[in-house]
Motif scaffolding. Sequence first.
Motif, PDB file in Angstrom:
ATOM      1  N   GLY A 192       0.828  -1.196   0.000  1.00 15.32           N
ATOM      2  CA  GLY A 192       0.000   0.000   0.000  1.00 15.32           C
ATOM      3  C   GLY A 192       0.865   1.249   0.000  1.00 15.32           C
ATOM      4  O   GLY A 192       2.083   1.195   0.262  1.00 15.32           O
ATOM      5  N   SER A 193       0.249   2.396  -0.290  1.00 15.88           N
ATOM      6  CA  SER A 193       0.993   3.664  -0.213  1.00 15.88           C
ATOM      7  C   SER A 193       1.439   3.953   1.215  1.00 15.88           C
ATOM      8  O   SER A 193       2.407   4.694   1.427  1.00 15.88           O
ATOM      9  CB  SER A 193       0.111   4.817  -0.711  1.00 15.88           C
ATOM     10  OG  SER A 193      -0.205   4.653  -2.074  1.00 15.88           O
ATOM     11  N   ASP A 194       0.752   3.358   2.186  1.00 17.95           N
ATOM     12  CA  ASP A 194       1.091   3.613   3.585  1.00 17.95           C
ATOM     13  C   ASP A 194       2.519   3.188   3.911  1.00 17.95           C
ATOM     14  O   ASP A 194       3.171   3.794   4.758  1.00 17.95           O
ATOM     15  CB  ASP A 194       0.113   2.893   4.517  1.00 17.95           C
ATOM     16  CG  ASP A 194      -1.298   3.446   4.416  1.00 17.95           C
ATOM     17  OD1 ASP A 194      -1.458   4.594   3.968  1.00 17.95           O
ATOM     18  OD2 ASP A 194      -2.250   2.721   4.782  1.00 17.95           O
ATOM     19  N   ASP A 246       1.053  13.230  -2.927  1.00 19.77           N
ATOM     20  CA  ASP A 246       0.255  12.008  -2.977  1.00 19.77           C
ATOM     21  C   ASP A 246      -0.786  12.148  -4.087  1.00 19.77           C
ATOM     22  O   ASP A 246      -1.719  12.945  -3.979  1.00 19.77           O
ATOM     23  CB  ASP A 246      -0.420  11.786  -1.626  1.00 19.77           C
ATOM     24  CG  ASP A 246      -1.077  10.415  -1.517  1.00 19.77           C
ATOM     25  OD1 ASP A 246      -1.286   9.751  -2.551  1.00 19.77           O
ATOM     26  OD2 ASP A 246      -1.421  10.014  -0.386  1.00 19.77           O
ATOM     27  N   ALA A 281      -2.845   9.646  -5.161  1.00 16.59           N
ATOM     28  CA  ALA A 281      -3.651   8.428  -5.120  1.00 16.59           C
ATOM     29  C   ALA A 281      -4.851   8.506  -6.048  1.00 16.59           C
ATOM     30  O   ALA A 281      -5.291   7.496  -6.611  1.00 16.59           O
ATOM     31  CB  ALA A 281      -4.108   8.155  -3.681  1.00 16.59           C
ATOM     32  N   LEU A 292       3.464   9.786  -4.942  1.00 15.23           N
ATOM     33  CA  LEU A 292       2.835   8.520  -4.575  1.00 15.23           C
ATOM     34  C   LEU A 292       1.661   8.214  -5.494  1.00 15.23           C
ATOM     35  O   LEU A 292       0.968   9.111  -5.967  1.00 15.23           O
ATOM     36  CB  LEU A 292       2.327   8.569  -3.130  1.00 15.23           C
ATOM     37  CG  LEU A 292       3.344   8.940  -2.045  1.00 15.23           C
ATOM     38  CD1 LEU A 292       2.672   8.903  -0.677  1.00 15.23           C
ATOM     39  CD2 LEU A 292       4.551   8.021  -2.085  1.00 15.23           C
ATOM     40  N   ASN A 293       1.448   6.938  -5.735  1.00 19.15           N
ATOM     41  CA  ASN A 293       0.296   6.455  -6.490  1.00 19.15           C
ATOM     42  C   ASN A 293      -0.071   5.087  -5.933  1.00 19.15           C
ATOM     43  O   ASN A 293       0.644   4.539  -5.106  1.00 19.15           O
ATOM     44  CB  ASN A 293       0.631   6.401  -7.984  1.00 19.15           C
ATOM     45  CG  ASN A 293      -0.596   6.471  -8.881  1.00 19.15           C
ATOM     46  OD1 ASN A 293      -0.537   6.130 -10.055  1.00 19.15           O
ATOM     47  ND2 ASN A 293      -1.728   6.914  -8.358  1.00 19.15           N
ATOM     48  N   THR A 294      -1.170   4.517  -6.397  1.00 22.06           N
ATOM     49  CA  THR A 294      -1.650   3.288  -5.788  1.00 22.06           C
ATOM     50  C   THR A 294      -2.445   2.457  -6.775  1.00 22.06           C
ATOM     51  O   THR A 294      -2.990   2.983  -7.751  1.00 22.06           O
ATOM     52  CB  THR A 294      -2.524   3.609  -4.562  1.00 22.06           C
ATOM     53  OG1 THR A 294      -3.029   2.401  -4.008  1.00 22.06           O
ATOM     54  CG2 THR A 294      -3.710   4.494  -4.949  1.00 22.06           C
ATOM     55  N   SER A 328      -5.021   0.924  -5.562  1.00 21.57           N
ATOM     56  CA  SER A 328      -6.268   0.787  -4.827  1.00 21.57           C
ATOM     57  C   SER A 328      -7.457   1.499  -5.461  1.00 21.57           C
ATOM     58  O   SER A 328      -8.589   1.045  -5.330  1.00 21.57           O
ATOM     59  CB  SER A 328      -6.095   1.307  -3.394  1.00 21.57           C
ATOM     60  OG  SER A 328      -5.159   0.541  -2.693  1.00 21.57           O
ATOM     61  N   ARG A 342      -3.305  -4.511  -1.674  1.00 23.45           N
ATOM     62  CA  ARG A 342      -2.357  -3.663  -0.947  1.00 23.45           C
ATOM     63  C   ARG A 342      -1.057  -3.489  -1.724  1.00 23.45           C
ATOM     64  O   ARG A 342      -0.020  -4.071  -1.394  1.00 23.45           O
ATOM     65  CB  ARG A 342      -2.055  -4.231   0.452  1.00 23.45           C
ATOM     66  CG  ARG A 342      -3.251  -4.532   1.319  1.00 23.45           C
ATOM     67  CD  ARG A 342      -4.253  -3.375   1.399  1.00 23.45           C
ATOM     68  NE  ARG A 342      -3.641  -2.153   1.888  1.00 23.45           N
ATOM     69  CZ  ARG A 342      -3.787  -0.966   1.298  1.00 23.45           C
ATOM     70  NH1 ARG A 342      -4.507  -0.841   0.191  1.00 23.45           N
ATOM     71  NH2 ARG A 342      -3.214   0.102   1.803  1.00 23.45           N
ATOM     72  N   GLY A 354       1.158  -0.260  -3.321  1.00 27.25           N
ATOM     73  CA  GLY A 354       1.345   1.163  -3.523  1.00 27.25           C
ATOM     74  C   GLY A 354       2.615   1.427  -4.313  1.00 27.25           C
ATOM     75  O   GLY A 354       3.518   0.576  -4.384  1.00 27.25           O
TER      76      GLY A 354
END
Length: 341
Positions: free
Chosen positions: A73-75, A173, A175, A198-200, A202, A211, A213
């Motif tokens: 995930g991006s997390d 971010d 997303a 950041l990208n994802t 999701s 999950r 990212g």
Amino acid sequence: MQELVRKNIWELKPYSCARDEFRGRVANVFLDANESPYNSGYNRYPDPLQENLKKMIAPLKHVSEDEIFLGNGSDEAIDLVYRVFCEPRVDNVVAMAPSYGMYEVCANINDVEYRKVLLDEHYQIHADDMLKATDEHTKVMWLCSPNNPTGNDIDRREVKRILDEFQGVVVVDEAYGDFSELRSLRELVRMYPRLIVLNTFSKAWASASVRLGMAFAQPEIIALFNKVKYPYNVNNLTQQYAIELLSDIEKLERWIRDIKRERNNLLPSLKEVKCVKQVYPTNANFVLVKVTDANRIYNFLVDRGIVVRNRNNVQLCGDCLRITIGNKQENNEMLAALRSF
């Protein structure tokens, strides 16, 4: 870069995966990693650097493979920013507010001061305000565009000023960037050595459960992330699934078009609902809606089996609900419930 990175991280000798030690050579007997010889397909550790998957992502995102980090995930990438750059109880970060809650949660976990700068009445940032919040211990600035929960693109002129003037790491971010008409700031990572985008999988790629990212940055930052991450952070099933997903780009593009179409249909309909006071502009796959009584309406919808996100307690979002764009049937069911409130 060395001045920005924590000293212990810069000097860290990373864990050496068994598969890294013979990389580039061919083997068919694996007796190096204490794996079981049984249950083929599941018994081997996954590629720690996800090379085959990165080969597919790179041309799609117009980056090189060494400019890609893949995480749980991006997390994971968000947390790694703190672990790589921020000294606990010494450094701080600056972030626009309101925005995605995990930036602050990860700051608290890593014991890093989190400084919020409120958006204006149009949910926009002002570079001057963001820059004034920094000091000599500010290592990172967090931006989100389109922003969550407001849904709008952040003014690129203000972002550009921050990139030009802030001497720390800038994380943008994106997303929800696939739903925006603006070009990705990912295209600027080669111009700005301290930019991380950041990208994802999701959101636009409809794969929240796997999950996966993405972070895009210059190779030096990606190498630092790979140095600190857990050795096998993306499992083999996720890598295989993502490779299969990326083999049908037309399907991914169709999903995005469908969401945008439903968004365009939903927004005018929401404006006509009696309990809706304002529908904010959105470039994401959700819309922020100001209603007459967010708590009551949220519970009213839940009682009818419809779950939206109550943002009433979020700064600048009083009496607001965040509503995800669903399919036509889901959107119509939600609208019918709101009309009956």
